[in-house]
Design an enzyme around this catalytic site. Structure first.
Site, PDB file in Angstrom:
ATOM      1  N   GLU A  58     -19.462  31.994  42.257  1.00  0.00           N
ATOM      2  CA  GLU A  58     -20.422  33.102  42.339  1.00  0.00           C
ATOM      3  C   GLU A  58     -21.381  33.107  41.158  1.00  0.00           C
ATOM      4  O   GLU A  58     -22.559  33.384  41.310  1.00  0.00           O
ATOM      5  CB  GLU A  58     -19.683  34.447  42.425  1.00  0.00           C
ATOM      6  CG  GLU A  58     -18.956  34.666  43.741  1.00  0.00           C
ATOM      7  CD  GLU A  58     -19.900  34.692  44.948  1.00  0.00           C
ATOM      8  OE1 GLU A  58     -21.111  34.898  44.768  1.00  0.00           O
ATOM      9  OE2 GLU A  58     -19.414  34.467  46.069  1.00  0.00           O
ATOM     10  N   TYR A 142     -21.908  43.072  42.194  1.00  0.00           N
ATOM     11  CA  TYR A 142     -21.874  42.079  43.273  1.00  0.00           C
ATOM     12  C   TYR A 142     -20.730  41.075  43.063  1.00  0.00           C
ATOM     13  O   TYR A 142     -19.910  40.839  43.958  1.00  0.00           O
ATOM     14  CB  TYR A 142     -23.219  41.324  43.367  1.00  0.00           C
ATOM     15  CG  TYR A 142     -23.030  40.066  44.145  1.00  0.00           C
ATOM     16  CD1 TYR A 142     -22.916  40.114  45.535  1.00  0.00           C
ATOM     17  CD2 TYR A 142     -22.825  38.834  43.505  1.00  0.00           C
ATOM     18  CE1 TYR A 142     -22.630  38.975  46.270  1.00  0.00           C
ATOM     19  CE2 TYR A 142     -22.547  37.701  44.231  1.00  0.00           C
ATOM     20  CZ  TYR A 142     -22.453  37.779  45.608  1.00  0.00           C
ATOM     21  OH  TYR A 142     -22.148  36.655  46.326  1.00  0.00           O
ATOM     22  N   ASP A 160     -26.197  41.231  47.886  1.00  0.00           N
ATOM     23  CA  ASP A 160     -27.012  40.286  47.114  1.00  0.00           C
ATOM     24  C   ASP A 160     -28.360  40.154  47.836  1.00  0.00           C
ATOM     25  O   ASP A 160     -28.630  40.904  48.781  1.00  0.00           O
ATOM     26  CB  ASP A 160     -26.291  38.934  46.959  1.00  0.00           C
ATOM     27  CG  ASP A 160     -26.273  38.141  48.267  1.00  0.00           C
ATOM     28  OD1 ASP A 160     -26.521  38.742  49.350  1.00  0.00           O
ATOM     29  OD2 ASP A 160     -26.031  36.924  48.221  1.00  0.00           O
TER      30      ASP A 160
END
Ligand code: SF4
Length: 414
Positions: A58, A142, A160
């Site tokens: 991520e 997020y 996102d």
């Protein structure tokens, strides 16, 4: 024709939500891309390593394309397969592996956070989005949601750029999608929509849809698994144009409709959504940089590189000696200040007129439009010059490319 009803910005029908989840997950099972972090998250029995693997992916994926990330991710996980291994790495090693991926502070923060998990949390990853965000530096809302849902099955949504686009289209949200009011709405929507039994897959499916089908410029609406729920698509097909314009001109004072001053543009179709306020222009900066070269003891050309401070832009990376320039500096003055700067690095006087001006290289960082004014200074062949300041070192071209240098510096060397 009667005017169509105003857009529904929320998912208020439980039956519709169930169908949407089912359609999206079935599409994901059929079409998802085969990505190394997905395979690891699905098969890794150790929960801490599972969380770590998703976390690394991520962070790398922020601002960077999937195709670029895959190779970096594989090399990273091979070199530091666990949090413990990463915690023992040096910043230098992290920067070297990260070189070329951009936004270098991400790698540094990841490593600092790994150290924290090992030293303060007994090596165990927090398991909920709330704790991940609270306890891990550099992990925002997020990333926390992604790790918690994908690695630990927490039914929490994610928002996102891809999700923003999909949700704004699904629900005709045309107000500025970067405004706090809209972002809050989107988080509420993502949390309400997420599938309770497969939250990680659902979140990845929504993001995958945005990355591969509901793309920014030419979305493939015909192939979209949730097209029946998409209000933007519905509005496009509902015609006539005058009616559509009326509806999208903003319904009353609705804070989620497009502002009345920027009505629906019939040429854009579903890509009317999302809308963003104009971006701030990046700040312009000029920096003089000098490639100092000498013949090394084995006859190969060597260059002097120096290390940047360990905080701020490009923290800890190596570069040719560089100096930010004041605006409107004449070339003569530019040479003089650069010569002084070089003298501080090599401990010897440098004649300003000996500097060869090679040209300019521009590079866009996230918020800075940087112009490097490139100079070169060949030093005498047999000169055995030790840098006066550290950290600095002489490197061959091969060593230069293996060092933690930014893409911009590679352009400068070219
Ligand atoms: Fe996006 Fe088109 Fe699907 Fe709507 S129908 S979600 S605009 S791809």
């Amino acid at each position: 024709a009667p005017a169509p009803p105003p857009p529904r910005h929320h998912f208020s029908d439980p039956a519709e939500v169930e169908t949407l989840r089912g359609n999206l997950l079935a599409w994901y099972d059929r079409c998802k891309r085969d990505l190394p972090w997905r395979a690891l998250a699905a098969t890794e029995p150790d929960p801490d390593r599972r969380g770590y693997a998703v976390w690394v992916s991520e962070i790398m994926l922020q601002q960077t394309q999937v195709a670029t990330v895959i190779d970096y991710y594989n090399r990273w996980m091979q070199k530091w397969p666990t949090l413990q291994a990463l915690a023992q790495a040096s910043l230098e090693e992290v920067n070297e592996l990260w070189a070329g991926l951009g936004y270098y502070s991400r790698g540094k923060r990841l490593q600092e956070a790994a150290r924290k998990v090992v030293s303060e949390l007994a090596g165990h990853m927090p398991r909920t989005a709330e704790d991940l965000q609270k306890l891990l530096p550099g992990v925002g809302r997020y990333t926390a949601g992604a790790i918690a849902s994908i690695s630990y099955g927490q039914a929490t949504g994610v928002v996102d750029g891809n999700v923003i686009r999909v949700l704004c289209r699904l629900r005709c949200i045309g107000a500025d999608s970067s405004s706090p009011a809209v972002i809050d709405q989107l988080w509420d929507m993502a949390n309400a929509l997420v599938d309770r039994s497969r939250p990680g897959d659902f979140n990845q499916a929504l993001m995958e849809l945005g990355a591969t089908v509901c793309v920014p410029k030419a979305p493939l609406c015909g192939e979209c698994p949730v097209k029946q729920h998409c209000q933007a698509r519905h509005r496009v097909s509902v015609g006539p144009e005058s009616t559509v314009t009326l509806v999208f001109a903003g319904v009353g004072d609705c804070p989620l409709c497009p502002p009345a001053t920027e009505p629906w543009d019939s040429n854009l179709g579903v890509t009317n959504f999302p809308r963003k306020a104009a971006k701030k222009q990046p700040r312009a900066m000029r920096t003089a940089t000098c490639v100092l070269e000498r013949r090394g003891s084995h006859g190969a050309l060597e260059y002097l590189i120096v290390q940047r401070p360990c905080s701020g832009l490009l923290a800890g990376l190596w570069e040719f000696p560089s100096l930010p320039l004041a605006e409107d500096l004449q070339e003569k003055k530019e040479r003089e200040v650069l010569a002084d700067h070089l003298q501080a690095w090599i401990g010897q006087p440098v004649a300003a007129k000996g500097l060869q001006r090679i040209g300019e290289v521009t590079h866009i960082f996230s918020h800075i439009h940087q112009t490097y004014v490139v100079y070169s200074l060949p030093l005498d062949g047999d000169m055995t010059l030790a840098p006066a300041s550290s950290p600095s070192r002489w490197v061959t071209e091969e060593e230069f490319h293996a060092s933690a240098v930014s893409t911009a510096m590679k352009k400068v060397l070219e």
